[in-house]
Design an enzyme around this catalytic site. Structure first.
Site, PDB file in Angstrom:
ATOM      1  CB  THR A 159       0.987  32.650  42.291  1.00 42.87           C
ATOM      2  OG1 THR A 159      -0.347  32.626  41.792  1.00 42.87           O
ATOM      3  CG2 THR A 159       1.788  31.530  41.652  1.00 42.87           C
ATOM      4  CG  HIS A 177      -0.185  29.336  46.909  1.00 40.30           C
ATOM      5  ND1 HIS A 177      -0.672  29.011  48.156  1.00 40.30           N
ATOM      6  CD2 HIS A 177      -1.231  29.859  46.234  1.00 40.30           C
ATOM      7  CE1 HIS A 177      -1.955  29.343  48.225  1.00 40.30           C
ATOM      8  NE2 HIS A 177      -2.313  29.861  47.078  1.00 40.30           N
TER       9      HIS A 177
END
Ligand SMILES: [Zn+2]
Ligand SMILES: [Zn+2]
Length: 376
Positions: free
Chosen positions: A51, A54
């Site tokens: 995450t 990202h």
């Protein structure tokens, strides 16, 4: 700011999201308690995960508040507790469930807090654990034994997400699973399923990650670019796997093809761009069950107990354990595929600048940024 430069009294070190693609190790005022029900955590260690990568894509693949301190996989000690903080006290060692659901939106009231419309996620939309100190709600804290190494305790958050997936399937000892992806998540699935007596085939293109899977007891590892994953599965069990886990986010079609009639598919990896061509009738005719799994607060206690039990063999998961000032190196290593899981050693690299007078400097100001969403 580098590791060798001591922070000034009343300040902390923090890895701050600067906007698309950029992080910076900054000196920040010592944070105050964000609410009376919060505690201040003196962070020991904090993981970096997919995450975070990202978030650091340009353009971002996951939203985050610019100016926020990153890090949502943290372990530390309670350094200060607000007057309404319940369940933990100063000195407790805790891990933090970072997705703070609101309890009042429709999904929360329907018992689906993982779809909360007002998530305020630690390390994404409010300051996180890549810092010496962070304020988090006491209700998000789970006590953990001091005997557990900090880098392992930092796995509680991703493990809680993995358990949230596994509890949907409830696999049995002796069953066969195929796992797509041997990043940190795929390897955690392997560890848990293996501890439960499930034999696992792991499909992973990166050699180093296949090696980690082998060290962790995979029954077989396969490079899907070079060999037939389904053949490796049927070599273990005619007809296919009882369970296929997609820890990549784009392997739905392969997973359906690899399970036996009556088998189960668990979709865990996230890739919002992936589209799979599925023969729907294949699911109907073979009575396959498909589960989606995102994040789960309710599995945090089990994740902590499981880590404390020592049942899981997790050393091969953590490929990089680096001091806080090497956050960029950790991100680069994860991006290149050279790392499996990177955890940053926050407390080990410098003393905590714990001047209580620093509190008067007040809370830093990336708030007022109205975005919500969960993270794992
Ligand atoms: Zn809610
Ligand atoms: Zn994560």
């Amino acid at each position: 700011l580098t590791d060798t430069q001591a922070t000034r009294p009343g300040t902390i070190r923090a890895v701050v999201f600067q906007g698309p693609g950029r992080i910076l190790l900054c000196e920040r005022p010592r944070p105050a308690l964000a609410s009376a029900a919060d505690v201040l955590i003196a962070v020991e260690a904090c993981g970096i995960c997919g995450t975070d990568l990202h978030i650091l894509e340009d353009p971002p693949g996951h939203p985050a508040a610019p100016g926020v301190v990153l890090g949502h996989e943290l372990v530390g000690h309670v350094a200060e507790a607000g007057p309404e903080a319940r369940g933990v006290t100063v000195g407790d060692r805790v891990v933090v469930a970072p997705n703070i659901s609101c309890g009042s939106c429709a999904p929360c009231k329907q018992g689906a807090p993982s779809a909360c419309q007002n998530f305020s996620t630690v390390g994404i939309f409010r300051d996180g654990g890549l810092a010496d100190l962070v304020s988090v709600p006491a209700r998000a804290c789970h006590r953990v034994t001091g005997a557990l190494p900090a880098r392992v305790a930092a796995l509680a958050e991703p493990l809680s997400c993995v358990l949230n997936g596994i509890r949907r399937v409830r696999p049995m000892p002796g069953e066969v699973a195929v796992i797509h992806g041997a990043g940190a998540i795929g390897l955690l699935f392997l560890a848990v399923l293996g501890a439960g007596g499930v034999r696992c085939v792991v499909a992973e293109p990166v050699t180093q990650r296949r090696e980690a899977a082998r060290l962790m007891g995979a029954a077989a590892t396969v490079d899907p670019a070079a060999a037939d994953v389904r053949a490796a599965v049927t070599a273990l069990q005619p007809g296919g796997a009882d369970l296929a886990v997609d820890a990549v986010g784009s392997q739905f079609g392969a997973a359906v093809a690899e399970v036996r009639p009556g088998g189960e598919v668990l979709l865990f990896g996230m890739n919002s761009r992936a589209r799979s061509a599925i023969a729907q009738n294949d699911i109907t005719r073979r009575e396959i069950t498909v589960h989606g799994a995102y994040v789960g607060e309710a599995t945090f206690p089990a994740a902590v107990r499981l880590l404390e039990s020592g049942l899981l063999r997790l050393d091969p998961v953590i490929s990089h354990y680096l001091p806080l000032d090497r956050a960029q190196d950790a991100v680069d290593a994860l991006r290149s595929g050279g790392a499996v899981k990177a955890v940053l050693d926050v407390a080990g690299s410098a003393a905590i600048a714990g001047d209580p007078g620093g509190r008067s400097l007040g809370r830093r100001g990336a708030s007022g940024f109205e975005q919500t969403g969960a993270s794992r």
